[in-house]
Design a protein around this motif. Structure first.
Motif: not given
Length: 291
Positions: A107-136
């Motif tokens: 809410k206080r950012a001009h834009l947010i930049v995030i990697g498509s996936r991170g260090l989680g257990p499903v890091g090999g997924a095409a789009l990680g759960s965090v990045s997918r949720a932020l798109l929403h």
């Protein structure tokens, strides 16, 4: 200044992963182009336990705090190496759910930049759960990057925007023109006149659909070319599946821009299927811009 009013500028979610470093490198270039501040944010997720393990938990809390500082310092080093002129650089360590914390910060950012996936257990997924949720849920444009697709030679490649003909794509068009102008590159405006696969049907007037596509592009681009006379626009009309075309063209672009919803029957959804597919599969940074 209160926390609620602080401008975070370009917010980068960092976790120490290679994808996070790709996000940092993209954000560094963007901050240098826009002369904006960068905020590096790492979120420490809470421990959820169902039995008392005070000693173990205390050690784990201490490890989390130490790791958070390492992640932040490493992120600062990556950012400085990519664009030493970027200043100021803010850092924040938050404690809580990763998605809620980043969503609130957006809410206080001009834009947010995030990697498509991170260090989680499903890091090999095409789009990680965090990045997918932020798109929403993010309240500002979200740029999703992938390791290996942010390259030095991309700097003269065009920006591409998907235009579906709906008013929802207006903010994406504005964002794309601004990026192309700042980078001094062409803008590819791609329009697909159907969201589904189509096959040549006897008697279909393909020229009619192409003409309609050009009319839609002319309508949606009207005014923007006057506002950005330095941007040369290449128009692309394709017959079907905009996500496929955007993904196919992405390796030749330095940025792909899409709206977060479109012209389909479910336009009330927060994120359209095209946006999801492009963010998952495109071999280029993808900006998803809220309508």
């Amino acid at each position: 200044m209160s926390d609620e009013l602080t401008d975070l500028g370009i917010l980068v979610a960092v976790d120490g992963s290679p994808e996070s470093h790709a996000a940092l490198r993209w954000a560094a270039r963007e901050a240098a182009l826009e002369n904006r501040r960068v905020t590096l944010m790492h979120v420490v997720a809470p421990i959820v336990v169902t039995w008392p393990i005070d000693a173990i938990a205390a050690n784990y809390y201490e490890w989390q705090e130490d790791n958070a500082q390492r992640v932040i310092e490493q992120a600062r080093e990556v950012l400085t190496a990519e664009a030493p002129e970027v200043n100021p650089v803010q850092t924040e360590v938050r404690h809580g759910g990763i998605v809620p914390e980043l969503t609130e910060a957006s809410k206080r950012a001009h834009l947010i930049v995030i990697g498509s996936r991170g260090l989680g257990p499903v890091g090999g997924a095409a789009l990680g759960s965090v990045s997918r949720a932020l798109l929403h849920h993010a309240q500002c444009p979200v740029v999703v990057t992938k390791e290996g697709v942010v390259r030095q030679e991309d700097r003269k490649h065009p920006v591409m925007v998907g235009i579906d003909g709906s008013p929802a794509s207006e903010n994406a068009i504005a964002f794309a023109f601004d990026e192309a102008s700042r980078r001094g590159v062409d803008l590819i405006a791609l329009h697909a006149w159907s969201d589904v696969a189509v096959f040549p049907i006897l008697g279909m007037d393909w020229h009619q659909y192409e003409e309609q596509g050009h009319e839609i592009l002319s309508e949606r681009l009207a005014g923007w070319k006057e506002r950005y006379p330095d941007v040369h626009v290449q128009r692309r009309i394709v017959c079907d599946k905009p996500a496929r075309w955007l993904v196919d063209e992405a390796p030749l672009c330095q940025l792909v821009v899409v709206g977060n919803r479109g012209r389909g029957g479910a336009t009330g959804l927060l994120l359209g299927s095209v946006s999801t597919k492009v963010a998952e599969s495109a071999q280029a940074p993808v900006a998803v811009v809220r309508s």
